[in-house]
Scaffold this motif. Sequence first.
Motif, PDB file in Angstrom:
ATOM      1  N   ILE A   1     -94.234 -54.235 -19.966  1.00 30.75           N
ATOM      2  CA  ILE A   1     -93.895 -52.829 -20.168  1.00 30.75           C
ATOM      3  C   ILE A   1     -94.438 -52.340 -21.492  1.00 30.75           C
ATOM      4  O   ILE A   1     -94.274 -52.981 -22.520  1.00 30.75           O
ATOM      5  CB  ILE A   1     -92.373 -52.624 -20.099  1.00 30.75           C
ATOM      6  N   GLU A   2     -95.098 -51.197 -21.434  1.00 35.34           N
ATOM      7  CA  GLU A   2     -95.579 -50.534 -22.646  1.00 35.34           C
ATOM      8  C   GLU A   2     -94.968 -49.140 -22.658  1.00 35.34           C
ATOM      9  O   GLU A   2     -95.349 -48.276 -21.880  1.00 35.34           O
ATOM     10  CB  GLU A   2     -97.103 -50.458 -22.659  1.00 35.34           C
ATOM     11  N   ALA A   3     -93.984 -48.949 -23.527  1.00 38.28           N
ATOM     12  CA  ALA A   3     -93.260 -47.674 -23.584  1.00 38.28           C
ATOM     13  C   ALA A   3     -94.093 -46.552 -24.182  1.00 38.28           C
ATOM     14  O   ALA A   3     -93.863 -45.385 -23.885  1.00 38.28           O
ATOM     15  CB  ALA A   3     -91.968 -47.841 -24.367  1.00 38.28           C
TER      16      ALA A   3
ATOM     17  N   THR B   1     -95.677 -46.644 -13.219  1.00 37.30           N
ATOM     18  CA  THR B   1     -94.758 -46.006 -14.158  1.00 37.30           C
ATOM     19  C   THR B   1     -93.317 -46.383 -13.840  1.00 37.30           C
ATOM     20  O   THR B   1     -92.402 -45.947 -14.509  1.00 37.30           O
ATOM     21  CB  THR B   1     -94.913 -44.472 -14.120  1.00 37.30           C
TER      22      THR B   1
ATOM     23  N   PRO C   1     -90.868 -49.664 -13.523  1.00 39.99           N
ATOM     24  CA  PRO C   1     -90.753 -51.105 -13.745  1.00 39.99           C
ATOM     25  C   PRO C   1     -90.116 -51.855 -12.583  1.00 39.99           C
ATOM     26  O   PRO C   1     -90.180 -53.076 -12.526  1.00 39.99           O
ATOM     27  CB  PRO C   1     -89.891 -51.208 -15.007  1.00 39.99           C
TER      28      PRO C   1
ATOM     29  N   PHE D   1    -100.591 -54.025 -23.106  1.00 38.52           N
ATOM     30  CA  PHE D   1     -99.249 -53.922 -22.554  1.00 38.52           C
ATOM     31  C   PHE D   1     -98.364 -54.949 -23.234  1.00 38.52           C
ATOM     32  O   PHE D   1     -98.523 -56.142 -23.001  1.00 38.52           O
ATOM     33  CB  PHE D   1     -99.276 -54.156 -21.041  1.00 38.52           C
ATOM     34  N   ASN D   2     -97.476 -54.471 -24.087  1.00 37.23           N
ATOM     35  CA  ASN D   2     -96.550 -55.349 -24.810  1.00 37.23           C
ATOM     36  C   ASN D   2     -97.300 -56.466 -25.533  1.00 37.23           C
ATOM     37  O   ASN D   2     -96.913 -57.621 -25.505  1.00 37.23           O
ATOM     38  CB  ASN D   2     -95.505 -55.912 -23.844  1.00 37.23           C
TER      39      ASN D   2
ATOM     40  N   GLU E   1     -91.947 -60.792 -14.572  1.00 32.19           N
ATOM     41  CA  GLU E   1     -91.519 -59.427 -14.852  1.00 32.19           C
ATOM     42  C   GLU E   1     -92.736 -58.606 -15.297  1.00 32.19           C
ATOM     43  O   GLU E   1     -93.686 -59.161 -15.861  1.00 32.19           O
ATOM     44  CB  GLU E   1     -90.480 -59.428 -15.980  1.00 32.19           C
TER      45      GLU E   1
ATOM     46  N   PHE F   1     -94.999 -44.107 -20.548  1.00 28.31           N
ATOM     47  CA  PHE F   1     -94.359 -45.357 -20.139  1.00 28.31           C
ATOM     48  C   PHE F   1     -95.172 -45.923 -18.974  1.00 28.31           C
ATOM     49  O   PHE F   1     -95.270 -45.298 -17.922  1.00 28.31           O
ATOM     50  CB  PHE F   1     -92.921 -45.072 -19.704  1.00 28.31           C
TER      51      PHE F   1
ATOM     52  N   CYS G   1     -96.342 -49.747 -16.877  1.00 29.55           N
ATOM     53  CA  CYS G   1     -96.107 -51.173 -16.678  1.00 29.55           C
ATOM     54  C   CYS G   1     -97.332 -51.820 -16.045  1.00 29.55           C
ATOM     55  O   CYS G   1     -97.934 -51.258 -15.133  1.00 29.55           O
ATOM     56  CB  CYS G   1     -94.946 -51.398 -15.718  1.00 29.55           C
TER      57      CYS G   1
ATOM     58  N   TYR H   1     -97.702 -46.257 -24.058  1.00 30.00           N
ATOM     59  CA  TYR H   1     -99.065 -46.571 -23.633  1.00 30.00           C
ATOM     60  C   TYR H   1    -100.026 -45.467 -24.055  1.00 30.00           C
ATOM     61  O   TYR H   1     -99.799 -44.299 -23.814  1.00 30.00           O
ATOM     62  CB  TYR H   1     -99.112 -46.756 -22.118  1.00 30.00           C
TER      63      TYR H   1
END
Length: 112
Positions: free
Chosen positions: A28-30, A85, A87, A38-39, A25, A16, A18, A32
């Motif tokens: 977030i890449e859950a 790590t 958010p 990233f997203n 905001e 995880f 960010c 990674y």
Amino acid sequence: MIHFSLNGCSTIQTKFVCLLQPYNEPLIEANYRGFAMFNGIDAFVWLTQMNVQGGSELDPLIQHRLGKELFLYNKLLRFPLKLSTNPDDLYDDSEPTSYAKKTAKEMPYVYI
């Protein structure tokens, strides 16, 4: 430790992570994997768009390549890459992600 790859190779399991942003905001890449995505957003393209006047108008491949070059000077940029790590971390309160050359294969990675 999170490895942020400049060369498209990854030596880690998914994590995880960010990409913190100064006015938005975090991205977030859950899951990674170390490929600068990233997203759905390329971190090097993001770096170019945030730091180069007119960078958004360049071809995406040029943005990516230029972003890799800019990353070498990450700590000197107005908006450097900042990975976390958590958010809830704020962009302005976080240190720029550092660049390290020394790895087992002499490949550039970022460690946070």
